[in-house]
Scaffold this motif. Sequence first.
Motif, PDB file in Angstrom:
ATOM      1  N   LEU A   1       2.253 -11.132  -8.762  1.00 54.13           N
ATOM      2  CA  LEU A   1       1.548  -9.886  -8.454  1.00 54.13           C
ATOM      3  C   LEU A   1       1.549  -9.610  -6.959  1.00 54.13           C
ATOM      4  CD1 LEU A   1      -1.534 -10.437 -10.812  1.00 54.13           C
ATOM      5  CD2 LEU A   1       0.366  -8.851 -11.199  1.00 54.13           C
ATOM      6  N   SER A   2       2.441 -10.259  -6.226  1.00 53.95           N
ATOM      7  CA  SER A   2       2.402 -10.225  -4.770  1.00 53.95           C
ATOM      8  C   SER A   2       2.634  -8.833  -4.183  1.00 53.95           C
ATOM      9  CB  SER A   2       3.433 -11.204  -4.193  1.00 53.95           C
ATOM     10  OG  SER A   2       4.745 -10.880  -4.636  1.00 53.95           O
ATOM     11  N   ARG A   3       3.291  -7.963  -4.924  1.00 55.54           N
ATOM     12  CA  ARG A   3       3.544  -6.603  -4.415  1.00 55.54           C
ATOM     13  C   ARG A   3       2.675  -5.554  -5.108  1.00 55.54           C
ATOM     14  NH1 ARG A   3       9.386  -5.105  -5.158  1.00 55.54           N
ATOM     15  NH2 ARG A   3       9.171  -6.289  -7.100  1.00 55.54           N
ATOM     16  N   ALA A   4       1.669  -6.016  -5.814  1.00 56.83           N
ATOM     17  CA  ALA A   4       0.835  -5.107  -6.605  1.00 56.83           C
ATOM     18  C   ALA A   4      -0.506  -4.834  -5.944  1.00 56.83           C
ATOM     19  CB  ALA A   4       0.598  -5.691  -7.992  1.00 56.83           C
ATOM     20  N   LEU A   5      -1.078  -3.687  -6.270  1.00 55.51           N
ATOM     21  CA  LEU A   5      -2.496  -3.448  -6.104  1.00 55.51           C
ATOM     22  C   LEU A   5      -3.126  -3.869  -7.418  1.00 55.51           C
ATOM     23  CD1 LEU A   5      -5.188  -2.128  -5.182  1.00 55.51           C
ATOM     24  CD2 LEU A   5      -4.259   0.051  -6.006  1.00 55.51           C
ATOM     25  N   VAL A   6      -4.106  -4.758  -7.378  1.00 54.39           N
ATOM     26  CA  VAL A   6      -4.723  -5.261  -8.600  1.00 54.39           C
ATOM     27  C   VAL A   6      -6.186  -4.821  -8.641  1.00 54.39           C
ATOM     28  CG1 VAL A   6      -5.299  -7.299  -9.960  1.00 54.39           C
ATOM     29  CG2 VAL A   6      -3.145  -7.211  -8.681  1.00 54.39           C
ATOM     30  N   ILE A   7      -6.527  -4.130  -9.724  1.00 53.07           N
ATOM     31  CA  ILE A   7      -7.873  -3.576  -9.895  1.00 53.07           C
ATOM     32  C   ILE A   7      -8.535  -4.239 -11.099  1.00 53.07           C
ATOM     33  CG2 ILE A   7      -9.227  -1.478 -10.297  1.00 53.07           C
ATOM     34  CD1 ILE A   7      -6.883   0.138  -9.174  1.00 53.07           C
ATOM     35  N   GLY A   8      -9.753  -4.686 -10.917  1.00 44.80           N
ATOM     36  CA  GLY A   8     -10.551  -5.223 -12.027  1.00 44.80           C
ATOM     37  C   GLY A   8     -11.674  -4.253 -12.347  1.00 44.80           C
ATOM     38  N   ILE A   9     -11.807  -3.899 -13.614  1.00 48.45           N
ATOM     39  CA  ILE A   9     -12.850  -2.958 -14.040  1.00 48.45           C
ATOM     40  C   ILE A   9     -13.736  -3.643 -15.071  1.00 48.45           C
ATOM     41  CG2 ILE A   9     -13.356  -0.674 -14.952  1.00 48.45           C
ATOM     42  CD1 ILE A   9     -10.533   0.182 -14.279  1.00 48.45           C
ATOM     43  N   SER A  10     -15.049  -3.618 -14.821  1.00 52.01           N
ATOM     44  CA  SER A  10     -16.001  -4.261 -15.741  1.00 52.01           C
ATOM     45  C   SER A  10     -17.393  -3.735 -15.458  1.00 52.01           C
ATOM     46  CB  SER A  10     -15.965  -5.778 -15.555  1.00 52.01           C
ATOM     47  OG  SER A  10     -17.028  -6.413 -16.243  1.00 52.01           O
ATOM     48  N   GLN A  11     -18.125  -3.354 -16.505  1.00 54.33           N
ATOM     49  CA  GLN A  11     -19.503  -2.903 -16.309  1.00 54.33           C
ATOM     50  C   GLN A  11     -20.333  -4.025 -15.689  1.00 54.33           C
ATOM     51  OE1 GLN A  11     -23.552  -2.473 -16.598  1.00 54.33           O
ATOM     52  NE2 GLN A  11     -22.647  -3.880 -18.086  1.00 54.33           N
ATOM     53  N   SER A  12     -20.243  -5.216 -16.265  1.00 56.96           N
ATOM     54  CA  SER A  12     -21.095  -6.323 -15.828  1.00 56.96           C
ATOM     55  C   SER A  12     -20.482  -7.159 -14.710  1.00 56.96           C
ATOM     56  CB  SER A  12     -21.398  -7.252 -17.015  1.00 56.96           C
ATOM     57  OG  SER A  12     -20.214  -7.935 -17.422  1.00 56.96           O
ATOM     58  N   GLY A  13     -19.157  -7.160 -14.637  1.00 49.17           N
ATOM     59  CA  GLY A  13     -18.477  -7.989 -13.648  1.00 49.17           C
ATOM     60  C   GLY A  13     -18.507  -9.467 -13.967  1.00 49.17           C
ATOM     61  N   GLN A  14     -18.783  -9.815 -15.235  1.00 51.89           N
ATOM     62  CA  GLN A  14     -18.980 -11.212 -15.613  1.00 51.89           C
ATOM     63  C   GLN A  14     -17.770 -11.875 -16.275  1.00 51.89           C
ATOM     64  OE1 GLN A  14     -21.625 -13.060 -14.858  1.00 51.89           O
ATOM     65  NE2 GLN A  14     -22.678 -11.352 -13.875  1.00 51.89           N
TER      66      GLN A  14
ATOM     67  N   PRO B   1       1.429  -0.550  -2.186  1.00 50.06           N
ATOM     68  CA  PRO B   1       1.872  -1.448  -3.267  1.00 50.06           C
ATOM     69  C   PRO B   1       3.039  -0.856  -4.051  1.00 50.06           C
ATOM     70  CG  PRO B   1      -0.119  -0.289  -3.901  1.00 50.06           C
ATOM     71  CD  PRO B   1       0.101   0.030  -2.451  1.00 50.06           C
ATOM     72  N   ALA B   2       3.868  -1.740  -4.572  1.00 53.88           N
ATOM     73  CA  ALA B   2       4.993  -1.293  -5.405  1.00 53.88           C
ATOM     74  C   ALA B   2       4.507  -0.748  -6.734  1.00 53.88           C
ATOM     75  CB  ALA B   2       5.967  -2.449  -5.626  1.00 53.88           C
ATOM     76  N   TYR B   3       3.383  -1.283  -7.211  1.00 55.71           N
ATOM     77  CA  TYR B   3       2.809  -0.815  -8.472  1.00 55.71           C
ATOM     78  C   TYR B   3       1.345  -1.214  -8.529  1.00 55.71           C
ATOM     79  CZ  TYR B   3       3.360  -5.660 -10.089  1.00 55.71           C
ATOM     80  OH  TYR B   3       3.280  -7.032 -10.222  1.00 55.71           O
ATOM     81  N   ILE B   4       0.657  -0.744  -9.544  1.00 56.08           N
ATOM     82  CA  ILE B   4      -0.753  -1.054  -9.746  1.00 56.08           C
ATOM     83  C   ILE B   4      -0.908  -1.812 -11.057  1.00 56.08           C
ATOM     84  CG2 ILE B   4      -3.080  -0.092 -10.054  1.00 56.08           C
ATOM     85  CD1 ILE B   4      -2.103   2.391  -8.507  1.00 56.08           C
ATOM     86  N   CYS B   5      -1.697  -2.863 -11.043  1.00 55.65           N
ATOM     87  CA  CYS B   5      -2.001  -3.641 -12.244  1.00 55.65           C
ATOM     88  C   CYS B   5      -3.517  -3.652 -12.426  1.00 55.65           C
ATOM     89  CB  CYS B   5      -1.467  -5.067 -12.105  1.00 55.65           C
ATOM     90  SG  CYS B   5      -1.736  -6.114 -13.551  1.00 55.65           S
TER      91      CYS B   5
END
Length: 345
Positions: free
Chosen positions: A85-98, A38-42
């Motif tokens: 965001l087509s060139r990004a690595l996208v990370i979601g962080i959440s304890q519950s995931g809700q 990826p070009a960048y991380i979001c």
Amino acid sequence: MSHLQREIEEQPDVIARLLSEQSEQAQTIARAIREANPAYICIAARGTSDNAARYAQYLFGIKAKKVVALATPSIHTLYQTAPDLSRALVIGISQSGQSEDIRQVLTDAKAQGSLTISLTNKPESPLAQQADYHFDLMAGEEVSVAATKSYTAQLTAIAMIGAHLVGDADMHTALATLPAAARDTIAAAGDTAQWIERYRYTDRLAVIGRGYNYCTAFEISLKIKELCYISADGWSEADFRHGPIAIVQPGFPVFVVAPRGATSEHAIDLLALLAKRKAESLVITNDDIPEGLARRVLKIPASLPEWLTPITAVIPGQIAAMHLAAARDLPLDKPRGLSKVTNTQ
């Protein structure tokens, strides 16, 4: 014993479990990142998880030389717009995931062909199911509203993925020492209930960190706000000099997160300025602090490299917040007006 105290004390075991059982998943995720290039991380997150994202900014930025941005979920939900965001690595962080807004960031990114990763404590959650790859934090049920073990699990997960992404054997060696370092940190904080009584009637304070521990300043300040109902602001050491230091007056409490590393010289210089203003500096460190600059030194193990210190440095702050809340006769597990799962849109 409160759930909060029990969960703080469970952190070494949670970290050990992650290192033992999730190394293969961390390696798989790192391989996928290398292949996607990826070009960048979001990173999309809220609350405590947002502070874990701040750690990732420094870890991936320094160790992997990646540009890391924090997402703006409201753009995706309230404004119904999907940034490119087509060139990004996208990370979601959440304890519950809700949280719907965090999930929407990943939904939009995935529709654009981005690689998506989630870090949650609930593998069956909507966020976990949405991502291409999921990292299970394996922290067990977290009953207390104030997150502790799930936060250090998030940091550990990020550190594990980073170590595999970089492919540095020394990083893996250092990671293996984390459970013992966390146990030693908890043991070293055994007198907190006694000294924290001094600050029982404090109504405001500051928490300062920089570099890898920028996240630690924000997380400790959040724990104090949640548990003690005190106006506690987290600041970068550099930003604090640009105006906010004017709030400091004699007796003003300041937590300063100052482990040995690239930020040490600047932290010592700030402590000298705070001493001139007669602030009460509570210093979380594994470094030598010149005499007269700290009201109290809160020790963390000297063995850890700077990039891993956020995982231990937050623990004295968690324990201080817990005992300060108890001294103020406040509920430890269910602070007023808060719930464990906050679903923002």
